[in-house]
Design a protein around this motif. Structure first.
Motif, PDB file in Angstrom:
ATOM      1  N   VAL A 174      68.350  11.244  39.387  1.00 57.16           N
ATOM      2  CA  VAL A 174      68.652   9.995  38.679  1.00 57.16           C
ATOM      3  C   VAL A 174      69.759   9.234  39.388  1.00 57.16           C
ATOM      4  CG1 VAL A 174      69.538   9.012  36.525  1.00 57.16           C
ATOM      5  CG2 VAL A 174      67.854  10.864  36.452  1.00 57.16           C
ATOM      6  N   ALA A 175      70.809   9.945  39.801  1.00 57.84           N
ATOM      7  CA  ALA A 175      71.918   9.299  40.513  1.00 57.84           C
ATOM      8  C   ALA A 175      71.447   8.671  41.816  1.00 57.84           C
ATOM      9  CB  ALA A 175      73.025  10.316  40.777  1.00 57.84           C
ATOM     10  N   ALA A 176      70.575   9.377  42.532  1.00 56.33           N
ATOM     11  CA  ALA A 176      70.049   8.843  43.792  1.00 56.33           C
ATOM     12  C   ALA A 176      69.169   7.625  43.536  1.00 56.33           C
ATOM     13  CB  ALA A 176      69.261   9.925  44.519  1.00 56.33           C
ATOM     14  N   SER A 177      68.417   7.647  42.460  1.00 52.31           N
ATOM     15  CA  SER A 177      67.579   6.493  42.113  1.00 52.31           C
ATOM     16  C   SER A 177      68.433   5.259  41.870  1.00 52.31           C
ATOM     17  CB  SER A 177      66.753   6.812  40.861  1.00 52.31           C
ATOM     18  OG  SER A 177      65.895   7.916  41.070  1.00 52.31           O
ATOM     19  N   ILE A 178      69.534   5.441  41.148  1.00 49.77           N
ATOM     20  CA  ILE A 178      70.433   4.318  40.869  1.00 49.77           C
ATOM     21  C   ILE A 178      71.053   3.793  42.159  1.00 49.77           C
ATOM     22  CG2 ILE A 178      72.576   3.658  39.710  1.00 49.77           C
ATOM     23  CD1 ILE A 178      71.824   5.632  37.474  1.00 49.77           C
ATOM     24  N   GLU A 179      71.402   4.692  43.061  1.00 53.30           N
ATOM     25  CA  GLU A 179      71.968   4.273  44.349  1.00 53.30           C
ATOM     26  C   GLU A 179      70.990   3.384  45.121  1.00 53.30           C
ATOM     27  OE1 GLU A 179      73.046   7.729  46.521  1.00 53.30           O
ATOM     28  OE2 GLU A 179      74.649   8.330  45.150  1.00 53.30           O
ATOM     29  N   ILE A 180      69.741   3.789  45.154  1.00 60.64           N
ATOM     30  CA  ILE A 180      68.729   3.006  45.865  1.00 60.64           C
ATOM     31  C   ILE A 180      68.558   1.634  45.225  1.00 60.64           C
ATOM     32  CG2 ILE A 180      66.271   2.872  46.448  1.00 60.64           C
ATOM     33  CD1 ILE A 180      66.301   5.953  46.597  1.00 60.64           C
ATOM     34  N   ILE A 181      68.430   1.616  43.905  1.00 61.89           N
ATOM     35  CA  ILE A 181      68.204   0.354  43.197  1.00 61.89           C
ATOM     36  C   ILE A 181      69.406  -0.575  43.343  1.00 61.89           C
ATOM     37  CG2 ILE A 181      67.831  -0.661  40.915  1.00 61.89           C
ATOM     38  CD1 ILE A 181      66.276   1.983  40.255  1.00 61.89           C
ATOM     39  N   ASP A 182      70.611  -0.006  43.258  1.00 63.36           N
ATOM     40  CA  ASP A 182      71.821  -0.816  43.409  1.00 63.36           C
ATOM     41  C   ASP A 182      71.913  -1.449  44.790  1.00 63.36           C
ATOM     42  OD1 ASP A 182      72.720  -0.367  40.850  1.00 63.36           O
ATOM     43  OD2 ASP A 182      74.186   1.165  41.393  1.00 63.36           O
ATOM     44  N   SER A 183      71.616  -0.659  45.814  1.00 62.22           N
ATOM     45  CA  SER A 183      71.845  -1.125  47.182  1.00 62.22           C
ATOM     46  C   SER A 183      70.666  -1.871  47.783  1.00 62.22           C
ATOM     47  CB  SER A 183      72.192   0.064  48.082  1.00 62.22           C
ATOM     48  OG  SER A 183      71.119   0.999  48.129  1.00 62.22           O
ATOM     49  N   GLU A 184      69.444  -1.526  47.370  1.00 62.91           N
ATOM     50  CA  GLU A 184      68.261  -2.095  48.016  1.00 62.91           C
ATOM     51  C   GLU A 184      67.381  -2.919  47.085  1.00 62.91           C
ATOM     52  OE1 GLU A 184      66.127   0.888  50.257  1.00 62.91           O
ATOM     53  OE2 GLU A 184      67.950   2.061  50.534  1.00 62.91           O
ATOM     54  N   GLY A 185      67.611  -2.822  45.800  1.00 60.40           N
ATOM     55  CA  GLY A 185      66.799  -3.572  44.854  1.00 60.40           C
ATOM     56  C   GLY A 185      65.686  -2.736  44.256  1.00 60.40           C
ATOM     57  N   LEU A 186      65.176  -3.190  43.128  1.00 60.26           N
ATOM     58  CA  LEU A 186      64.151  -2.441  42.414  1.00 60.26           C
ATOM     59  C   LEU A 186      62.847  -2.347  43.200  1.00 60.26           C
ATOM     60  CD1 LEU A 186      63.270  -0.966  39.880  1.00 60.26           C
ATOM     61  CD2 LEU A 186      62.778  -3.187  38.821  1.00 60.26           C
ATOM     62  N   ASP A 187      62.507  -3.388  43.939  1.00 61.42           N
ATOM     63  CA  ASP A 187      61.257  -3.373  44.697  1.00 61.42           C
ATOM     64  C   ASP A 187      61.250  -2.294  45.777  1.00 61.42           C
ATOM     65  OD1 ASP A 187      60.290  -5.452  43.191  1.00 61.42           O
ATOM     66  OD2 ASP A 187      60.807  -7.012  44.632  1.00 61.42           O
ATOM     67  N   ALA A 188      62.424  -1.879  46.231  1.00 62.17           N
ATOM     68  CA  ALA A 188      62.508  -0.866  47.287  1.00 62.17           C
ATOM     69  C   ALA A 188      62.337   0.541  46.752  1.00 62.17           C
ATOM     70  CB  ALA A 188      63.850  -0.970  48.013  1.00 62.17           C
ATOM     71  N   PHE A 189      62.404   0.685  45.428  1.00 66.76           N
ATOM     72  CA  PHE A 189      62.360   2.032  44.855  1.00 66.76           C
ATOM     73  C   PHE A 189      60.933   2.562  44.757  1.00 66.76           C
ATOM     74  CE2 PHE A 189      61.989   4.948  41.267  1.00 66.76           C
ATOM     75  CZ  PHE A 189      62.918   5.909  41.642  1.00 66.76           C
ATOM     76  N   SER A 190      60.752   3.790  45.190  1.00 62.83           N
ATOM     77  CA  SER A 190      59.473   4.483  45.067  1.00 62.83           C
ATOM     78  C   SER A 190      59.758   5.972  45.142  1.00 62.83           C
ATOM     79  CB  SER A 190      58.512   4.085  46.196  1.00 62.83           C
ATOM     80  OG  SER A 190      59.016   4.529  47.449  1.00 62.83           O
ATOM     81  N   LEU A 191      58.794   6.784  44.782  1.00 66.57           N
ATOM     82  CA  LEU A 191      58.991   8.231  44.865  1.00 66.57           C
ATOM     83  C   LEU A 191      59.213   8.696  46.303  1.00 66.57           C
ATOM     84  CD1 LEU A 191      56.512   9.655  42.198  1.00 66.57           C
ATOM     85  CD2 LEU A 191      58.910   9.054  41.973  1.00 66.57           C
ATOM     86  N   PRO A 192      58.420   8.207  47.270  1.00 69.98           N
ATOM     87  CA  PRO A 192      58.697   8.600  48.660  1.00 69.98           C
ATOM     88  C   PRO A 192      60.089   8.172  49.126  1.00 69.98           C
ATOM     89  CG  PRO A 192      56.476   7.743  48.477  1.00 69.98           C
ATOM     90  CD  PRO A 192      57.146   7.464  47.169  1.00 69.98           C
ATOM     91  N   ARG A 193      60.507   6.964  48.713  1.00 69.51           N
ATOM     92  CA  ARG A 193      61.831   6.489  49.119  1.00 69.51           C
ATOM     93  C   ARG A 193      62.916   7.359  48.499  1.00 69.51           C
ATOM     94  NH1 ARG A 193      65.731   6.074  50.916  1.00 69.51           N
ATOM     95  NH2 ARG A 193      67.156   4.331  51.306  1.00 69.51           N
ATOM     96  N   LEU A 194      62.750   7.745  47.256  1.00 72.57           N
ATOM     97  CA  LEU A 194      63.717   8.609  46.582  1.00 72.57           C
ATOM     98  C   LEU A 194      63.768   9.981  47.238  1.00 72.57           C
ATOM     99  CD1 LEU A 194      65.687   9.347  44.327  1.00 72.57           C
ATOM    100  CD2 LEU A 194      63.701   9.784  42.845  1.00 72.57           C
ATOM    101  N   ALA A 195      62.606  10.534  47.517  1.00 74.60           N
ATOM    102  CA  ALA A 195      62.556  11.849  48.148  1.00 74.60           C
ATOM    103  C   ALA A 195      63.264  11.839  49.504  1.00 74.60           C
ATOM    104  CB  ALA A 195      61.107  12.298  48.306  1.00 74.60           C
TER     105      ALA A 195
END
Length: 223
Positions: free
Chosen positions: A15-36
Motif C-alpha cells: 500500500v505504501a509503495a502504491s501511494i508513492e507511485i501515485i504521488d510521484s507519477e500520477g494515477l495513470d502510471a499505476f498498475s500491478l506490474p508497475r507496483l511489482a
C-alpha cells in the motif's frame, strides 16, 4: 505464473509503495506490474494480499483517509469541535496526496470519515444532541467534507487572492472587491464552513424548540 507459496512483501508495504507511485507519477502510471517492479517482486506476489487492482486502490483510499484522522474526543458542549478537527485532519491527508483524489471518490468507505456510526451516535447522545439530529449531522459532515476536499484536491493549490481564479476586475468588480477583502486562506474557509454547518444545525434546532414550546425550551449547547 503461479504466485509464491509465501508472501515476499507485507500488505502495508504494498500500500505504501502504491501511494508513492501515485504521488510521484500520477494515477495513470499505476498498475500491478508497475507496483511489482517498484518493490522488487513479481506481480503474482501481490495476490497474497489483494485480489486485483481494485482491492489495492481500495486499501490506498483507506490508508490515505484513515491514517491519524480520528482525534481524541470527550462528550460535552463543545462536541462540534470534534467534527471540525476530524474534517481538518482528513483535508490535510487528502491534499498531501492530491493525485489519489479520484481513488478516494470511488473507493472510500462511507464509514471511514467518522469511525463507526454507533460510536459516533453514542458520542452525540452523550453530548446532549437529540437523536433526530444525528443523521443530519453525520450525513452532512460526510457530504460537506468529502465534496469540498476532493474538489480542492483536483484543483491547483490556491492563495487567498486566487480562490476564484481568473477574475477580471473590469468585468467582475464585485467579486474582485470580495477577493481583496477576504482575509481567510482556503484552509480557514474550509474550517469555518464545517463549523458553520454544525452550529447552524444547533441554531435551527433551538429556534424550533423555542417556537414549539417557548416556556419549556432546553437549548442544545455548542460552545
Amino acid at each position: 505464473m503461479a504466485r509464491p507459496s509465501k508472501p515476499l512483501i507485507s500488505r502495508a508495504a504494498a500500500v505504501a509503495a502504491s501511494i508513492e507511485i501515485i504521488d510521484s507519477e500520477g494515477l495513470d502510471a499505476f498498475s500491478l506490474p508497475r507496483l511489482a517492479k517498484h518493490i522488487g517482486v513479481r506481480a503474482p506476489s501481490l495476490y497474497h494480499h489483494f485480489s486485483d487492482k481494485s482491492a489495492i486502490l481500495a486499501a490506498v483510499a483507506r490508508q490515505i483517509a484513515g491514517a491519524g484522522n480520528l482525534p481524541r474526543r470527550k462528550p460535552g458542549p463543545d462536541w462540534p469541535e470534534f467534527f471540525v478537527t476530524l474534517s481538518m485532519n482528513l483535508r490535510r491527508s487528502i491534499l498531501k496526496h492530491r493525485n489519489a483524489a479520484p481513488i478516494l471518490l470511488q473507493y472510500l468507505p462511507r464509514d471511514l470519515l467518522i469511525g463507526t456510526y454507533e460510536d459516533t451516535a453514542r458520542f452525540l447522545e452523550e453530548s446532549g444532541v437529540p437523536a433526530h439530529l444525528h443523521v443530519q449531522i453525520l450525513d452532512g459532515m460526510e457530504r460537506l467534507t468529502l465534496g469540498a476536499v476532493l474538489t480542492e484536491a483536483m484543483r491547483k493549490p490556491s492563495t487567498k487572492s486566487t480562490i476564484f481564479p481568473n477574475v477580471d476586475p473590469e468585468s467582475q468588480p464585485l467579486l474582485s472587491k470580495a477577493l481583496a477583502a477576504n482575509e481567510m486562506t482556503s484552509r480557514q474557509l474550509f474550517e469555518e464552513m464545517i463549523r458553520s454547518f454544525l452550529h447552524g444545525v444547533v441554531r435551527n434546532e433551538n429556534v424550533a424548540i423555542t417556537d414549539a414550546a417557548p416556556s419549556d425550551n432546553v437549548k442544545i449547547s455548542a460552545n
